[in-house]
Design a protein around this motif. Structure first.
Motif, PDB file in Angstrom:
ATOM      1  N   THR A 291      70.072  23.303  -2.937  1.00 34.84           N
ATOM      2  CA  THR A 291      71.321  23.019  -3.014  1.00 34.84           C
ATOM      3  C   THR A 291      72.653  24.180  -3.721  1.00 34.84           C
ATOM      4  OG1 THR A 291      71.096  22.906  -5.650  1.00 34.84           O
ATOM      5  CG2 THR A 291      70.917  20.622  -3.631  1.00 34.84           C
ATOM      6  N   GLY A 292      71.584  24.542  -3.138  1.00 30.61           N
ATOM      7  CA  GLY A 292      72.814  26.896  -3.930  1.00 30.61           C
ATOM      8  C   GLY A 292      73.199  27.127  -4.724  1.00 30.61           C
ATOM      9  N   ASN A 293      72.070  26.677  -6.574  1.00 36.25           N
ATOM     10  CA  ASN A 293      71.991  27.322  -7.381  1.00 36.25           C
ATOM     11  C   ASN A 293      71.472  28.659  -7.887  1.00 36.25           C
ATOM     12  OD1 ASN A 293      73.621  24.536  -9.083  1.00 36.25           O
ATOM     13  ND2 ASN A 293      71.534  23.558  -7.816  1.00 36.25           N
ATOM     14  N   THR A 294      71.837  29.442  -8.454  1.00 31.63           N
ATOM     15  CA  THR A 294      71.047  30.955  -8.511  1.00 31.63           C
ATOM     16  C   THR A 294      69.747  30.618  -9.181  1.00 31.63           C
ATOM     17  OG1 THR A 294      73.020  32.070  -8.716  1.00 31.63           O
ATOM     18  CG2 THR A 294      71.576  33.063  -9.529  1.00 31.63           C
ATOM     19  N   VAL A 295      68.820  31.501  -8.455  1.00 32.48           N
ATOM     20  CA  VAL A 295      67.246  30.852  -9.748  1.00 32.48           C
ATOM     21  C   VAL A 295      66.966  32.286 -10.499  1.00 32.48           C
ATOM     22  CG1 VAL A 295      65.248  30.547  -9.565  1.00 32.48           C
ATOM     23  CG2 VAL A 295      66.926  29.600  -7.887  1.00 32.48           C
ATOM     24  N   LEU A 296      66.760  31.600 -12.033  1.00 35.36           N
ATOM     25  CA  LEU A 296      66.669  32.939 -12.633  1.00 35.36           C
ATOM     26  C   LEU A 296      64.684  32.398 -12.739  1.00 35.36           C
ATOM     27  CD1 LEU A 296      66.475  34.948 -14.981  1.00 35.36           C
ATOM     28  CD2 LEU A 296      67.530  34.069 -16.718  1.00 35.36           C
ATOM     29  N   HIS A 297      64.336  33.756 -12.692  1.00 40.53           N
ATOM     30  CA  HIS A 297      62.602  33.544 -12.820  1.00 40.53           C
ATOM     31  C   HIS A 297      62.028  34.203 -14.007  1.00 40.53           C
ATOM     32  CE1 HIS A 297      61.196  31.971  -8.934  1.00 40.53           C
ATOM     33  NE2 HIS A 297      62.537  32.692  -7.987  1.00 40.53           N
TER      34      HIS A 297
ATOM     35  N   ILE B 104      65.176  22.666 -15.078  1.00 44.02           N
ATOM     36  CA  ILE B 104      64.062  23.822 -15.874  1.00 44.02           C
ATOM     37  C   ILE B 104      63.173  23.962 -15.099  1.00 44.02           C
ATOM     38  CG2 ILE B 104      62.863  25.118 -17.305  1.00 44.02           C
ATOM     39  CD1 ILE B 104      65.524  24.428 -19.491  1.00 44.02           C
ATOM     40  N   LEU B 105      61.623  24.323 -13.869  1.00 41.54           N
ATOM     41  CA  LEU B 105      61.116  24.192 -13.339  1.00 41.54           C
ATOM     42  C   LEU B 105      59.815  25.335 -14.625  1.00 41.54           C
ATOM     43  CD1 LEU B 105      62.075  24.364  -9.888  1.00 41.54           C
ATOM     44  CD2 LEU B 105      61.617  22.458 -11.134  1.00 41.54           C
ATOM     45  N   ILE B 106      59.109  23.908 -14.486  1.00 47.62           N
ATOM     46  CA  ILE B 106      57.901  24.740 -15.504  1.00 47.62           C
ATOM     47  C   ILE B 106      56.703  24.608 -14.400  1.00 47.62           C
ATOM     48  CG2 ILE B 106      56.015  24.690 -17.401  1.00 47.62           C
ATOM     49  CD1 ILE B 106      58.399  23.884 -18.940  1.00 47.62           C
ATOM     50  N   ILE B 107      56.477  25.778 -13.714  1.00 46.68           N
ATOM     51  CA  ILE B 107      55.261  25.567 -13.186  1.00 46.68           C
ATOM     52  C   ILE B 107      53.351  26.486 -13.081  1.00 46.68           C
ATOM     53  CG2 ILE B 107      54.334  26.443 -10.747  1.00 46.68           C
ATOM     54  CD1 ILE B 107      57.026  27.243 -10.053  1.00 46.68           C
ATOM     55  N   ASN B 108      52.596  25.175 -13.320  1.00 46.15           N
ATOM     56  CA  ASN B 108      51.207  25.460 -13.417  1.00 46.15           C
ATOM     57  C   ASN B 108      50.735  25.598 -14.799  1.00 46.15           C
ATOM     58  OD1 ASN B 108      50.436  24.887 -10.607  1.00 46.15           O
ATOM     59  ND2 ASN B 108      50.237  27.451  -9.946  1.00 46.15           N
ATOM     60  N   LEU B 109      51.714  25.015 -15.304  1.00 44.09           N
ATOM     61  CA  LEU B 109      51.860  24.468 -17.170  1.00 44.09           C
ATOM     62  C   LEU B 109      49.615  24.445 -17.034  1.00 44.09           C
ATOM     63  CD1 LEU B 109      52.642  25.206 -19.725  1.00 44.09           C
ATOM     64  CD2 LEU B 109      52.759  22.589 -19.720  1.00 44.09           C
ATOM     65  N   ASN B 110      48.700  25.566 -17.613  1.00 49.57           N
ATOM     66  CA  ASN B 110      47.392  25.289 -17.849  1.00 49.57           C
ATOM     67  C   ASN B 110      47.312  24.299 -18.784  1.00 49.57           C
ATOM     68  OD1 ASN B 110      47.820  27.507 -19.840  1.00 49.57           O
ATOM     69  ND2 ASN B 110      47.640  28.667 -18.236  1.00 49.57           N
TER      70      ASN B 110
ATOM     71  N   ASP C  75      59.974  21.949  -2.489  1.00 47.45           N
ATOM     72  CA  ASP C  75      60.930  20.931  -3.081  1.00 47.45           C
ATOM     73  C   ASP C  75      62.164  21.214  -3.804  1.00 47.45           C
ATOM     74  OD1 ASP C  75      59.062  18.567  -2.118  1.00 47.45           O
ATOM     75  OD2 ASP C  75      58.355  18.016  -3.824  1.00 47.45           O
ATOM     76  N   TYR C  76      62.240  22.298  -4.753  1.00 51.85           N
ATOM     77  CA  TYR C  76      63.422  22.391  -4.865  1.00 51.85           C
ATOM     78  C   TYR C  76      63.997  24.050  -4.379  1.00 51.85           C
ATOM     79  CZ  TYR C  76      61.355  19.519  -8.437  1.00 51.85           C
ATOM     80  OH  TYR C  76      61.098  18.247  -8.848  1.00 51.85           O
ATOM     81  N   ILE C  77      62.870  24.682  -3.958  1.00 48.79           N
ATOM     82  CA  ILE C  77      63.436  26.212  -3.840  1.00 48.79           C
ATOM     83  C   ILE C  77      62.963  26.819  -2.012  1.00 48.79           C
ATOM     84  CG2 ILE C  77      63.354  28.644  -4.267  1.00 48.79           C
ATOM     85  CD1 ILE C  77      63.199  28.064  -6.664  1.00 48.79           C
ATOM     86  N   PRO C  78      63.466  26.936  -1.465  1.00 47.44           N
ATOM     87  CA  PRO C  78      63.196  27.210   0.452  1.00 47.44           C
ATOM     88  C   PRO C  78      62.376  28.275   0.259  1.00 47.44           C
ATOM     89  CG  PRO C  78      65.820  26.955  -0.115  1.00 47.44           C
ATOM     90  CD  PRO C  78      65.469  26.918  -0.955  1.00 47.44           C
ATOM     91  N   LEU C  79      61.259  28.382   0.714  1.00 50.17           N
ATOM     92  CA  LEU C  79      60.475  29.556   0.999  1.00 50.17           C
ATOM     93  C   LEU C  79      60.153  30.748   0.583  1.00 50.17           C
ATOM     94  CD1 LEU C  79      57.251  29.564   0.644  1.00 50.17           C
ATOM     95  CD2 LEU C  79      57.031  28.985   3.210  1.00 50.17           C
ATOM     96  N   ASN C  80      62.130  30.766   2.158  1.00 53.44           N
ATOM     97  CA  ASN C  80      62.251  32.478   2.642  1.00 53.44           C
ATOM     98  C   ASN C  80      62.872  32.607   0.832  1.00 53.44           C
ATOM     99  OD1 ASN C  80      64.079  30.433   2.397  1.00 53.44           O
ATOM    100  ND2 ASN C  80      65.485  31.917   4.967  1.00 53.44           N
ATOM    101  N   GLU C  81      63.146  32.017   0.080  1.00 55.25           N
ATOM    102  CA  GLU C  81      64.070  31.965  -1.458  1.00 55.25           C
ATOM    103  C   GLU C  81      63.032  32.646  -2.438  1.00 55.25           C
ATOM    104  OE1 GLU C  81      66.786  32.743  -1.318  1.00 55.25           O
ATOM    105  OE2 GLU C  81      68.023  31.740  -0.068  1.00 55.25           O
TER     106      GLU C  81
END
Length: 305
Positions: free
Chosen positions: A128-134, A212-218, A250-256
């Motif tokens: 949706t155009g939001n800036t992403v901080l990783h 906030i996205l939390i990916i692969n929380l082990n 689902d949230y961030i395009p692959l090319n981003e």
């Protein structure tokens, strides 16, 4: 009711309606989400406070709030536009930023080693155009000698993401925070840093952080997640999304996306020109590091690279 009293009441009602209509028109023209009088009052109260507390405040942010209506509105949104709570909230942010030293920070403030580790960076936009901080959790280690510097580094980039998001969405702001927990161990699960980030977002940021996205929380880090969730109100919990790496698009395009999340971007370790080094900071006394501690830190940073 006498005709004269009724006539006066009608005139007063007409004047009130015209005043309200005029104010709405002004707000629409200026794209303000709160009455202009409210912004003026908040600014006046901030100026009065700064006259006797100027050395305690982030003067750069204060100056910006004096001229940027959208930024001021986003801070006021955190207190639903109520004047006194908004003033106190903003004063808290101004004092906190100054105490943390953020008002003196620039990209050149931080050592090249923090940038080259690839543990934290701003990259692209979500769907949706939001800036992403990783934030790449596996690239963070709790190093007591650097905790103050790392806190500055994280907050500097969070505010930068907020600023960049506001360029696309001036009225609302728009940025998201992504934690990649892949391959993270207990050594990288730092409850103190998590509490610091949580407190900072809660108490010192304007409206604009979307989710906030939390990916692969082990399973190793789930205990920290359970603890962290006790700090959040339900409204905040609803903005935190636990996903697998397969769900990221689902949230961030692959090319981003960076390559480690399956994307095509591999140049995310952007190092600013003229930034300093750990050795320079150590030499000029900005940080206190024994030789043994310095050697240990360099070894850790080399490993995460």
């Amino acid at each position: 009711m006498s005709p004269s009293i009724e006539k006066n009441n009608n005139n007063n009602s007409s004047i009130a309606r015209e005043s309200i209509t005029e104010q709405v028109t002004i707000n629409e023209k200026l794209n303000l989400c709160f009455p202009l009088e409210s912004l003026t009052q908040v600014r006046s109260d901030l100026i009065n406070y700064s006259k006797i507390n100027d050395k305690k405040l982030d003067q750069g942010l204060l100056s910006q709030l004096m001229i940027d209506d959208n930024l001021l509105c986003r801070y006021m949104k955190r207190r639903r536009g109520h004047i006194e709570p908004s003033v106190q909230f903003i004063i808290g942010a101004l004092e906190w930023r100054h105490s943390l030293g953020l008002d003196k920070c620039s990209e050149e403030t931080f050592p090249v080693e923090l940038f080259s580790s690839g543990g934290l960076f701003i990259l692209g936009h979500d769907n949706t155009g939001n800036t992403v901080l990783h934030i790449r959790v596996s690239h963070f280690y709790k190093i007591p000698e650097l905790i103050g510097l790392v806190k500055q580094f994280v907050m500097f980039h969070m505010y930068k993401a907020d600023e960049m998001g506001s360029r696309s969405f001036p009225l609302t702001g728009g940025w998201v925070l992504v934690f990649d927990c892949s391959n993270a161990s207990l050594a990288q699960g730092d409850p103190e840093m998590l509490a610091f980030i949580n407190s900072s977002l809660k108490n010192y940021f304007p409206a604009g952080q979307k989710y906030i996205l939390i990916i692969n929380l082990n399973w190793v880090l789930r205990a920290i997640k359970t603890l962290a969730f006790t700090w959040y109100p339900s409204a905040v919990k609803n903005r935190i999304k636990f996903i697998s790496i397969k769900q990221v698009t689902d949230y961030i395009p692959l090319n981003e996306l960076p390559d480690y999340l399956g994307g095509s971007v591999n140049c995310y370790r952007s190092i600013p020109k003229n930034c300093t080094t750990l050795e320079t900071l150590r030499s000029n006394g900005s940080i206190t590091l024994a030789q043994s501690a310095y050697d240990k830190i360099i070894k850790i940073l080399t490993l995460v690279n």
